[in-house]
Design an enzyme around this catalytic site. Structure first.
Site, PDB file in Angstrom:
ATOM      1  N   LYS A  23     -16.342  -2.208   7.536  1.00 60.58           N
ATOM      2  CA  LYS A  23     -15.553  -2.576   6.305  1.00 60.58           C
ATOM      3  C   LYS A  23     -14.421  -1.866   6.212  1.00 60.58           C
ATOM      4  O   LYS A  23     -13.305  -2.450   5.981  1.00 60.58           O
ATOM      5  CB  LYS A  23     -16.643  -2.219   5.239  1.00 60.58           C
ATOM      6  CG  LYS A  23     -15.919  -1.926   3.730  1.00 60.58           C
ATOM      7  CD  LYS A  23     -16.686  -1.573   2.630  1.00 60.58           C
ATOM      8  CE  LYS A  23     -16.629  -0.165   2.265  1.00 60.58           C
ATOM      9  NZ  LYS A  23     -15.485   0.297   1.678  1.00 60.58           N
ATOM     10  N   ASN A  24     -14.267  -0.504   6.523  1.00 57.28           N
ATOM     11  CA  ASN A  24     -12.958   0.379   6.402  1.00 57.28           C
ATOM     12  C   ASN A  24     -12.054   0.215   7.544  1.00 57.28           C
ATOM     13  O   ASN A  24     -10.915   0.611   7.604  1.00 57.28           O
ATOM     14  CB  ASN A  24     -13.295   1.665   6.192  1.00 57.28           C
ATOM     15  CG  ASN A  24     -14.024   1.924   4.921  1.00 57.28           C
ATOM     16  OD1 ASN A  24     -14.268   1.118   4.261  1.00 57.28           O
ATOM     17  ND2 ASN A  24     -14.825   3.173   4.872  1.00 57.28           N
ATOM     18  N   CYS A 118     -14.757   3.175  -5.918  1.00 58.53           N
ATOM     19  CA  CYS A 118     -15.924   4.195  -6.145  1.00 58.53           C
ATOM     20  C   CYS A 118     -15.421   5.172  -7.000  1.00 58.53           C
ATOM     21  O   CYS A 118     -14.416   5.826  -6.700  1.00 58.53           O
ATOM     22  CB  CYS A 118     -16.651   4.620  -4.718  1.00 58.53           C
ATOM     23  SG  CYS A 118     -17.778   3.509  -3.994  1.00 58.53           S
ATOM     24  N   ARG A 123      -8.706   9.567  -7.652  1.00 54.77           N
ATOM     25  CA  ARG A 123      -8.148   8.976  -6.329  1.00 54.77           C
ATOM     26  C   ARG A 123      -6.713   8.693  -6.614  1.00 54.77           C
ATOM     27  O   ARG A 123      -6.643   7.582  -6.446  1.00 54.77           O
ATOM     28  CB  ARG A 123      -9.180   7.969  -6.049  1.00 54.77           C
ATOM     29  CG  ARG A 123     -10.528   8.668  -5.932  1.00 54.77           C
ATOM     30  CD  ARG A 123     -11.562   7.214  -5.288  1.00 54.77           C
ATOM     31  NE  ARG A 123     -11.132   6.889  -3.826  1.00 54.77           N
ATOM     32  CZ  ARG A 123     -11.936   5.859  -3.128  1.00 54.77           C
ATOM     33  NH1 ARG A 123     -12.743   5.309  -3.982  1.00 54.77           N
ATOM     34  NH2 ARG A 123     -11.980   5.681  -1.804  1.00 54.77           N
ATOM     35  N   ASP A 308     -18.438   9.811   3.693  1.00 60.83           N
ATOM     36  CA  ASP A 308     -19.225   8.567   3.372  1.00 60.83           C
ATOM     37  C   ASP A 308     -20.720   8.619   4.019  1.00 60.83           C
ATOM     38  O   ASP A 308     -21.588   7.775   3.358  1.00 60.83           O
ATOM     39  CB  ASP A 308     -18.727   7.085   3.976  1.00 60.83           C
ATOM     40  CG  ASP A 308     -17.211   6.971   3.412  1.00 60.83           C
ATOM     41  OD1 ASP A 308     -16.552   6.409   4.128  1.00 60.83           O
ATOM     42  OD2 ASP A 308     -16.961   7.531   2.478  1.00 60.83           O
ATOM     43  N   ARG A 400     -20.871  -4.134  -1.997  1.00 59.30           N
ATOM     44  CA  ARG A 400     -19.474  -3.884  -1.669  1.00 59.30           C
ATOM     45  C   ARG A 400     -19.254  -3.745  -0.121  1.00 59.30           C
ATOM     46  O   ARG A 400     -18.255  -3.905   0.362  1.00 59.30           O
ATOM     47  CB  ARG A 400     -18.736  -2.971  -2.573  1.00 59.30           C
ATOM     48  CG  ARG A 400     -18.685  -3.323  -3.995  1.00 59.30           C
ATOM     49  CD  ARG A 400     -17.785  -2.571  -4.819  1.00 59.30           C
ATOM     50  NE  ARG A 400     -16.565  -2.043  -4.092  1.00 59.30           N
ATOM     51  CZ  ARG A 400     -15.974  -0.983  -4.057  1.00 59.30           C
ATOM     52  NH1 ARG A 400     -16.502   0.215  -4.918  1.00 59.30           N
ATOM     53  NH2 ARG A 400     -15.039  -0.740  -3.188  1.00 59.30           N
TER      54      ARG A 400
HETATM   55  C1  EPZ Z   1     -11.261   5.964   2.667  1.00 61.98           C
HETATM   56  O1  EPZ Z   1     -10.722   6.038   1.149  1.00 61.98           O
HETATM   57  C2  EPZ Z   1     -12.386   5.184   2.755  1.00 61.98           C
HETATM   58  N1  EPZ Z   1     -12.175   3.999   2.150  1.00 61.98           N
HETATM   59  C3  EPZ Z   1     -13.437   5.810   1.864  1.00 61.98           C
HETATM   60  O2  EPZ Z   1     -14.666   5.086   2.117  1.00 61.98           O
HETATM   61  C4  EPZ Z   1     -13.490   7.005   2.704  1.00 61.98           C
HETATM   62  O3  EPZ Z   1     -14.546   7.827   1.691  1.00 61.98           O
HETATM   63  C5  EPZ Z   1     -12.204   7.928   2.534  1.00 61.98           C
HETATM   64  O4  EPZ Z   1     -11.290   7.027   3.080  1.00 61.98           O
HETATM   65  C6  EPZ Z   1     -12.405   9.432   3.263  1.00 61.98           C
HETATM   66  O5  EPZ Z   1     -12.880   9.159   4.708  1.00 61.98           O
HETATM   67  C7  EPZ Z   1     -11.503   2.757   2.735  1.00 61.98           C
HETATM   68  O6  EPZ Z   1     -11.170   2.926   4.099  1.00 61.98           O
HETATM   69  C8  EPZ Z   1     -11.327   1.302   2.184  1.00 61.98           C
HETATM   70  P1  EPZ Z   1      -8.502   9.325   1.267  1.00 61.98           P
HETATM   71  P2  EPZ Z   1      -9.142   6.680   0.662  1.00 61.98           P
HETATM   72  O7  EPZ Z   1      -6.917   8.631   0.695  1.00 61.98           O
HETATM   73  O8  EPZ Z   1      -8.223   6.098   1.702  1.00 61.98           O
HETATM   74  C9  EPZ Z   1      -6.679  12.367  -2.038  1.00 61.98           C
HETATM   75  C10 EPZ Z   1     -16.400   3.977   1.311  1.00 61.98           C
HETATM   76  O9  EPZ Z   1     -17.588   4.346   0.900  1.00 61.98           O
HETATM   77  N2  EPZ Z   1      -5.567  11.484  -2.098  1.00 61.98           N
HETATM   78  O10 EPZ Z   1      -8.697   9.781   2.636  1.00 61.98           O
HETATM   79  O11 EPZ Z   1      -9.186   6.248  -0.793  1.00 61.98           O
HETATM   80  C11 EPZ Z   1      -7.951  11.474  -2.578  1.00 61.98           C
HETATM   81  O12 EPZ Z   1      -8.189  11.943  -3.930  1.00 61.98           O
HETATM   82  C12 EPZ Z   1     -15.099   4.449   0.787  1.00 61.98           C
HETATM   83  O13 EPZ Z   1     -16.286   3.057   2.311  1.00 61.98           O
HETATM   84  C13 EPZ Z   1      -4.470  11.955  -2.674  1.00 61.98           C
HETATM   85  O14 EPZ Z   1      -4.549  13.058  -3.590  1.00 61.98           O
HETATM   86  O15 EPZ Z   1      -9.455   8.207   0.980  1.00 61.98           O
HETATM   87  C14 EPZ Z   1      -9.339  12.260  -1.938  1.00 61.98           C
HETATM   88  O16 EPZ Z   1      -9.537  13.342  -2.643  1.00 61.98           O
HETATM   89  C15 EPZ Z   1     -15.477   5.479  -0.370  1.00 61.98           C
HETATM   90  N3  EPZ Z   1      -3.492  11.207  -2.777  1.00 61.98           N
HETATM   91  C16 EPZ Z   1      -8.740  12.338  -0.652  1.00 61.98           C
HETATM   92  O17 EPZ Z   1      -7.263  12.494  -0.771  1.00 61.98           O
HETATM   93  C17 EPZ Z   1      -3.266  10.015  -2.018  1.00 61.98           C
HETATM   94  O18 EPZ Z   1      -2.070   9.422  -2.302  1.00 61.98           O
HETATM   95  C18 EPZ Z   1      -9.005  11.764   0.559  1.00 61.98           C
HETATM   96  O19 EPZ Z   1      -8.891  10.326   0.208  1.00 61.98           O
HETATM   97  C19 EPZ Z   1      -4.526   9.565  -1.399  1.00 61.98           C
HETATM   98  C20 EPZ Z   1      -5.743  10.565  -1.315  1.00 61.98           C
END
Ligand code: EPZ
Length: 431
Positions: A23-24, A118, A123, A308, A400
């Site tokens: 999915k990701n 989620c 986020r 995840d 989802r």
């Molecule tokens: C991706 O989300 C995945 N989703 C998530 O999977 C996964 O948990 C996550 O990466 C971490 O591996 C998809 O790929 C669609 P991040 P993403 O940006 O990109 C902070 C699932 O269950 N952050 O790496 O949103 C954020 O708040 C989903 O399949 C900022 O502060 O994750 C978080 O605490 C859930 N500013 C941390 O970084 C930003 O601009 C990691 O978020 C972006 C992120």
């Protein structure tokens, strides 16, 4: 209350499952296909709720698509438009954010509400937006709507991400492949899905080095052509099914998935007492004896233990003898599912970003509710160990990210059915 999954646990799982595309990976790839002027074909695409939402955005941005079985043909539109993402689809998931860079390159403008996803804690998308503005985009909020414009296109940059955000890495990689000049992205995420996106873009003619390492270098191209591409398998679906075997006992072969994609997760299950046989493109997971606690595990960015996978692995440890704990270093609210574990008789206590588990001999059936994708799946994994009936609401979250988790588990021998408060029991015919 509506739909729920009725699970009657205590039955071991046996058989083989082919792991679907990730999915990701699929979600950023759908958006990235708008960066090319040609046709893209993605194969083995699971028909997930988030995929349908993403295709609604793709279509609203003048794209056209056609399903041929699990092959998805995508063609970006040629007309210019204002790059406005449909609010419902954009708010329904985090992955709407992936359209920022492609729409910006295609239309010079993109407008969207804050992406959804989620409820795992704050986020923000500040890194996505700061990187785009360093590349020449103008970022402003008009009320609840984010409007990003780049009438003269984007230019390269040398940029260090303040943290290795998966999504921000993907946004800035997509921005860089069509930007003028060279871009260096430092401190990027290294997930396999990042490498997958880079490999697809390279097949479209992009010039990218270093995906999967902490520094990615890109030389922008004026145009990209289409490609036919098969996304990598879904390592979180694989971890979920491995956790289901660890919870219910039995032995299951996960086909079309390299064990290299989920090394830490398999090691933890092995440490707990599961048998794991690793082949090049498959994983045999077996559990025939009581599990034991694994001590304290910390999630981390790849190649660390996946955030995840944390809820489903925690679910498998609820009846392991001794103590286990998993602390999520990525999100604040990863273990909302601990409430459901407790309702099933587990000794699982949330402490800050962690869930602390003291194994119990048996779980009991309960009526409970999943509130996010992986937490919902974790409640199903836990219910497989309870020799009683559980009713698990929140099916919409599970849909989802899993094409048909109930029917997959059913084919492996689980007693699980999709039911509805209003109607009698429905056969599981997801999809
Ligand atoms: C991706 O989300 C995945 N989703 C998530 O999977 C996964 O948990 C996550 O990466 C971490 O591996 C998809 O790929 C669609 P991040 P993403 O940006 O990109 C902070 C699932 O269950 N952050 O790496 O949103 C954020 O708040 C989903 O399949 C900022 O502060 O994750 C978080 O605490 C859930 N500013 C941390 O970084 C930003 O601009 C990691 O978020 C972006 C992120």
């Amino acid at each position: 209350m509506g739909e729920y999954l009725r699970v009657w646990g205590g039955r071991p799982l046996f058989g083989r499952v082919r792991i679907p595309a990730a999915k990701n990976s699929v979600l950023p790839l759908l958006a990235a296909s708008m960066l090319s002027d040609g046709e893209t074909i993605l194969t083995e695409v699971p028909d997930l709720a988030d995929v349908r939402q993403s295709l609604a955005i793709f279509k609203a941005l003048q794209g056209s698509y056609q399903w041929q079985g699990n092959r998805l043909k995508l063609k970006p539109g040629s007309e210019m438009n204002a790059g406005v993402l449909p609010a419902d689809a954009a708010r329904a998931m985090r992955s709407s954010v992936f359209y920022l860079a492609p729409a910006l390159h295609r239309f010079g403008r993109v407008q969207t509400p804050m992406p959804g996803g989620c409820k795992l804690g704050p986020r923000p998308i500040d890194i996505h937006l700061e990187g785009l503005s360093q590349m020449g985009a103008k970022v402003e909020w008009q009320g609840e709507e984010l409007v990003v414009t780049a009438p003269r296109g984007l230019h390269g940059m040398d940029y260090a991400l303040r943290l290795p955000s998966v999504g921000a890495t993907e946004t800035l990689l997509m921005a860089a492949v069509r930007a003028k000049g060279e871009t260096i992205l430092r401190g990027v995420a290294r997930e396999p899905e990042i490498v997958d996106l880079a490999n697809y873009l390279i097949q479209c003619g992009a010039v990218i080095e270093g995906a999967g390492s902490p520094v990615i270098r890109v030389r922008g191209q004026k145009q990209l052509h289409g490609a036919e591409y098969t996304p990598i398998p879904d390592r979180i679906t694989a971890a979920t099914l491995a956790a289901a075997v660890a919870s219910a006992c039995g032995h299951v072969t996960l086909e079309h998935c390299s064990p290299e994609l989920l090394v830490p997760e398999l090691l933890v299950l092995e440490q707990a007492g599961c048998g794991i046989q690793r082949k090049e493109d498959s994983i045999l997971v077996e559990r025939s004896r009581p599990l034991k606690g694994v001590g304290r595990i910390y999630t981390g960015v790849y190649p660390g233990f996946s955030t995840d996978a944390a809820p489903v692995i925690a679910a498998a440890l609820l009846t392991a003898n001794g103590r286990s704990a998993i602390e999520d270093t990525v999100f604040e609210n990863r273990f909302a599912c601990a409430r459901g574990f407790t309702e099933m008789g587990a000794n699982a206590v949330r402490a800050g970003r962690a869930v602390e588990i003291q194994g119990v001999r048996n779980l009991v059936g309960a009526t409970t509710q999943g509130t996010d994708l992986r937490g919902g799946a974790a409640l199903v994994v836990a219910a497989l160990a309870a020799k009683e009936q559980s009713n698990i609401y929140g099916v919409e979250h599970i849909r989802r990210g899993y094409k048909d988790l109930p029917s997959t588990l059913q084919t492996l021998g689980a007693n699980i059915k999709l039911c509805n408060d209003e109607q009698t029991e429905l056969e599981v015919t997801e999809g």
